[in-house]
Design a protein around this motif. Structure first.
Motif, PDB file in Angstrom:
ATOM      1  N   LEU A 188       6.288  -0.657  10.979  1.00  0.00           N
ATOM      2  CA  LEU A 188       5.297   0.413  11.021  1.00  0.00           C
ATOM      3  C   LEU A 188       5.669   1.546  10.064  1.00  0.00           C
ATOM      4  O   LEU A 188       4.822   2.023   9.289  1.00  0.00           O
ATOM      5  N   GLU A 192       3.526   2.354   6.502  1.00  0.00           N
ATOM      6  CA  GLU A 192       2.874   3.646   6.316  1.00  0.00           C
ATOM      7  C   GLU A 192       3.465   4.384   5.123  1.00  0.00           C
ATOM      8  O   GLU A 192       2.735   5.009   4.344  1.00  0.00           O
ATOM      9  N   THR A 299      -1.006  -4.294  11.463  1.00  0.00           N
ATOM     10  CA  THR A 299      -0.118  -3.684  12.446  1.00  0.00           C
ATOM     11  C   THR A 299      -0.352  -2.184  12.526  1.00  0.00           C
ATOM     12  O   THR A 299      -0.357  -1.593  13.619  1.00  0.00           O
ATOM     13  N   LEU A 300      -0.573  -1.551  11.388  1.00  0.00           N
ATOM     14  CA  LEU A 300      -0.803  -0.111  11.374  1.00  0.00           C
ATOM     15  C   LEU A 300      -2.082   0.266  12.117  1.00  0.00           C
ATOM     16  O   LEU A 300      -2.093   1.217  12.916  1.00  0.00           O
ATOM     17  N   TYR A 304      -2.537   2.451  15.617  1.00  0.00           N
ATOM     18  CA  TYR A 304      -3.424   3.611  15.775  1.00  0.00           C
ATOM     19  C   TYR A 304      -4.355   3.401  16.965  1.00  0.00           C
ATOM     20  O   TYR A 304      -4.589   4.336  17.757  1.00  0.00           O
TER      21      TYR A 304
END
Length: 352
Positions: A188, A192, A299-300, A304
């Motif tokens: 993660l 990002e 995954t991000l 969220y």
């Protein structure tokens, strides 16, 4: 609608047999849904009315939704229809929503003592001349239908069906992510950081002003994601897209839509389509630009969606059917659904 006396003199079953009647019934149906804490958005009229509107006009299909009332109060809804089975000579009863819907059991008032379920089954038995097999899919564990006795003239065959990985959420995002694996937390952070270094990165949730843009991105990104693997995905065809446009509007109006997006360099580059309510969020479908795959956009955007779920007080994040590895990487545990085939008691033994 037509009304018939069911198993108990205090319970009556109404038949809803047209799209117009189903639409007129939707508000009362939604009120029952609000009274049912175990109900999922897949049992809400905001999902199922558009489904029938878009897919119900098939040759030989006839709406047969059953509504049970105890002393005039709505206590159960079983959205059903009759259609030719895989063997066209067999008249099959199926739930409205089959194929692209998770959790298809009838909607039952938690205060009901079993009378509503008995009345629905008695109505099936009383009108057995209309159908040959009633095939009820994706019934969740604990549904009263699984243990309900069959009325005279019917028999039932139940079997395990799907596994649905479900993730327990925490009271807040900090506590939740601290409990994930170091490998997942590292992915993660790295994803990002890498994306942010290339272009502006932001996460958003669709609202009334951006819904059309998000739904368009949902179609585009899901198709691109699966085309990169040589597959079509699950959103092909005009009817399927019309269904998702109509259901998204209705779900948003009902407060059940969870449509999140990741903007990368100003464009929607990853999407999460979910449904929420009654303390749970259900991860339906999503997609992302294949060119960003190495930076874990899926995954991000899931992370969220989980943050937003916890912010609204949700206790569970349901990944729905399928045992893909990424669901267990988050820490999900399986929950079972079941299939019930209801047959005439004198039906010959055969593979339906």
């Amino acid at each position: 609608m037509s009304t018939a006396v069911a198993a108990s003199v205090s319970v009556a079953v109404e038949e809803i047999t047209s799209a117009e009647a189903l639409e007129a019934f939707a508000a009362e149906w939604a009120e029952l849904w609000e009274r049912c804490p175990a109900a999922t958005p897949f049992q809400h009229p905001a999902w199922l009315v558009p489904w029938w509107n878009c897919f119900g006009a098939q040759p030989g299909w006839a709406l047969w939704t059953l509504a049970a009332r105890a002393h005039g109060r709505l206590t159960a809804v079983a959205p059903l229809f009759i259609h030719p089975g895989p063997d066209p000579s067999v008249r099959q009863v199926s739930p409205v929503g089959i194929a692209n819907t998770d959790y298809l059991g009838p909607l039952l008032d938690p205060a009901d003592d079993g009378s509503a379920t008995a009345a629905l089954l008695a109505h099936l038995a009383a009108h057995a001349e209309r159908w040959d097999v009633c095939d009820l899919e994706e019934i969740r564990e604990g549904d009263p239908l699984l243990s309900a006795p069959m009325p005279d003239g019917l028999r039932a065959e139940a079997s395990p069906q799907s596994l649905c990985p479900v993730l327990a959420l925490a009271k807040n995002a900090e506590e939740f992510f601290a409990a994930r694996s170091s490998w997942l937390r590292r992915n993660l952070r790295r994803g990002e950081r890498r994306l942010s270094e290339q272009a502006p990165l932001a996460f958003e949730t669709a609202d009334g002003d951006t819904l059309d843009e998000f739904v368009d991105a949902f179609f585009r990104l899901h198709e691109e994601r699966w085309a990169a693997e040589g597959q079509d995905g699950l959103l092909q065809g005009e009817l399927m897209r019309r269904f998702h446009r109509e259901s998204s509007e209705r779900l948003m109006d009902a407060g059940l839509l969870r449509l999140h997006g990741m903007r990368f360099d100003g464009r929607l580059a990853a999407i999460f389509h979910g449904l929420g309510g009654h303390g749970r969020v259900h991860a339906y479908l999503g997609g992302f630009e294949p060119g960003l795959g190495r930076d874990n956009p899926g995954t991000l955007i899931a992370g969220y969606a989980m943050e937003q779920a916890m912010a609204e007080g949700a206790r569970e994040f349901d990944f729905l059917r399928g045992q893909e590895k990424y669901k267990y990487d988050w820490g999900a545990a399986d929950q079972r659904t079941h299939r019930i085939r209801i047959l005439h008691a004198d039906s010959p033994e055969r593979a339906w």
